[in-house]
Motif scaffolding. Structure first.
Motif, short mmCIF file in Angstrom:
data_model
loop_
_atom_site.label_atom_id
_atom_site.label_comp_id
_atom_site.label_asym_id
_atom_site.label_seq_id
_atom_site.Cartn_x
_atom_site.Cartn_y
_atom_site.Cartn_z
N LEU A 170 0.82 -1.21 0.00
CA LEU A 170 0.00 0.00 0.00
C LEU A 170 0.86 1.27 0.00
O LEU A 170 0.59 2.18 -0.78
N PRO A 171 1.92 1.37 0.82
CA PRO A 171 2.76 2.58 0.74
C PRO A 171 3.38 2.78 -0.64
O PRO A 171 3.45 3.90 -1.14
N ASP A 172 3.81 1.67 -1.29
CA ASP A 172 4.37 1.78 -2.64
C ASP A 172 3.30 2.25 -3.62
O ASP A 172 3.57 3.04 -4.52
N TYR A 173 2.08 1.77 -3.45
CA TYR A 173 0.98 2.18 -4.32
C TYR A 173 0.70 3.67 -4.16
O TYR A 173 0.52 4.40 -5.14
N LEU A 174 0.64 4.14 -2.90
CA LEU A 174 0.40 5.56 -2.66
C LEU A 174 1.52 6.41 -3.27
O LEU A 174 1.26 7.47 -3.84
N GLU A 175 2.75 5.93 -3.16
CA GLU A 175 3.87 6.66 -3.77
C GLU A 175 3.72 6.68 -5.29
O GLU A 175 3.95 7.71 -5.94
N LEU A 176 3.30 5.55 -5.88
CA LEU A 176 3.09 5.49 -7.32
C LEU A 176 2.02 6.49 -7.76
O LEU A 176 2.20 7.23 -8.72
N VAL A 177 0.91 6.52 -7.03
CA VAL A 177 -0.16 7.47 -7.34
C VAL A 177 0.35 8.91 -7.26
O VAL A 177 0.08 9.73 -8.13
N ASP A 178 1.15 9.19 -6.24
CA ASP A 178 1.70 10.53 -6.06
C ASP A 178 2.64 10.90 -7.21
O ASP A 178 2.54 11.98 -7.79
N VAL A 179 3.53 9.97 -7.58
CA VAL A 179 4.49 10.23 -8.65
C VAL A 179 3.77 10.42 -9.99
O VAL A 179 4.07 11.35 -10.75
N LEU A 180 2.79 9.56 -10.26
CA LEU A 180 2.05 9.68 -11.52
C LEU A 180 1.23 10.96 -11.55
O LEU A 180 1.06 11.57 -12.61
N GLY A 181 0.73 11.39 -10.40
CA GLY A 181 -0.02 12.64 -10.33
C GLY A 181 0.84 13.85 -10.62
O GLY A 181 0.36 14.89 -11.08
N ARG A 182 2.14 13.73 -10.38
CA ARG A 182 3.07 14.83 -10.64
C ARG A 182 3.60 14.83 -12.08
O ARG A 182 4.19 15.80 -12.53
N ALA A 183 3.39 13.71 -12.79
CA ALA A 183 3.88 13.60 -14.16
C ALA A 183 3.10 14.53 -15.08
O ALA A 183 1.88 14.68 -14.95
N ILE A 184 3.81 15.15 -16.00
CA ILE A 184 3.18 16.05 -16.97
C ILE A 184 3.07 15.30 -18.29
O ILE A 184 4.05 14.74 -18.79
N HIS A 185 1.87 15.25 -18.83
CA HIS A 185 1.62 14.58 -20.11
C HIS A 185 0.49 15.32 -20.82
O HIS A 185 -0.47 15.73 -20.18
N PRO A 186 0.60 15.48 -22.13
CA PRO A 186 -0.43 16.25 -22.85
C PRO A 186 -1.83 15.65 -22.76
O PRO A 186 -2.83 16.37 -22.87
N ALA A 187 -1.95 14.35 -22.53
CA ALA A 187 -3.27 13.71 -22.46
C ALA A 187 -3.87 13.77 -21.06
O ALA A 187 -5.02 13.39 -20.86
N LYS A 188 -3.09 14.24 -20.07
CA LYS A 188 -3.60 14.34 -18.70
C LYS A 188 -4.30 15.66 -18.49
O LYS A 188 -3.89 16.69 -19.01
N ARG A 189 -5.37 15.62 -17.69
CA ARG A 189 -6.12 16.85 -17.41
C ARG A 189 -5.41 17.77 -16.44
O ARG A 189 -5.59 18.96 -16.46
N VAL B 226 -2.10 18.14 -13.09
CA VAL B 226 -0.82 17.69 -12.54
C VAL B 226 -0.73 18.17 -11.09
O VAL B 226 -1.26 19.23 -10.75
N ILE B 227 -0.11 17.35 -10.24
CA ILE B 227 0.14 17.76 -8.86
C ILE B 227 1.42 18.61 -8.89
O ILE B 227 2.47 18.13 -9.32
N PRO B 228 1.37 19.85 -8.46
CA PRO B 228 2.57 20.70 -8.48
C PRO B 228 3.67 20.14 -7.58
O PRO B 228 3.40 19.50 -6.57
N GLU B 229 4.90 20.37 -7.98
CA GLU B 229 6.06 19.90 -7.19
C GLU B 229 6.05 20.48 -5.78
O GLU B 229 6.56 19.88 -4.85
N SER B 230 5.46 21.65 -5.62
CA SER B 230 5.43 22.30 -4.30
C SER B 230 4.43 21.63 -3.35
O SER B 230 4.45 21.88 -2.15
#
Length: 133
Positions: free
Chosen positions: A46-65, A67-71
């Motif tokens: 579960l902690p690895d999954y939460l980290e994955l969700v967090d990292v993917l949320g910070r990723a910038i991609h043109p098809a994503k609505r 992004v989680i700001p680095e701050s």
């Protein structure tokens, strides 16, 4: 973690647009099973999954609505969960709660809304969220 995340989607399955996925019936939640390959389980903790969700949320991609700001603080900090307690209890995290997970205040409010005396998990909530009821 990159290796585990890459193996989650089969290569032969093309990515489908969100407009198509919106109409699918939601699937039940899966359990986390980091050590044993359990059929129908998410193959990491579960902690690895939460980290994955967090990292993917910070990723910038043109098809994503969005992004989680680095701050923005890490997900456990945003949820106001004590990291050391969470890591120590992650394998039993959900079993310590009943039908809801949240701060003691949120559990008390939900119990009142449901017109019941209490909800299981207030002790776990105090431990994980570090707040008094």
């Amino acid at each position: 973690m990159r290796k585990a995340a890459a193996g989650l989607r089969r290569k032969e399955e093309p990515l489908r647009p969100e407009s198509e996925l919106r109409h699918l019936t939601p699937s039940p939640l899966l359990e986390f099973s980091p050590s044993a390959p359990v059929s129908g389980a998410i193959p990491f903790s579960l902690p690895d999954y939460l980290e994955l969700v967090d990292v993917l949320g910070r990723a910038i991609h043109p098809a994503k609505r969005g992004v989680i700001p680095e701050s923005t603080p890490a997900i456990l900090s945003r949820l106001d969960i004590d990291f050391d307690t969470f890591i120590a209890t992650a394998d039993q995290f959900l079993s310590g709660f009943g039908s809801a997970v949240g701060t003691p205040q949120h559990l008390a409010a939900l119990a009142e809304q449901r017109q019941c005396r209490y909800l299981r998990g207030v002790g776990q909530a105090r431990s994980v969220f570090g707040r008094a009821a």
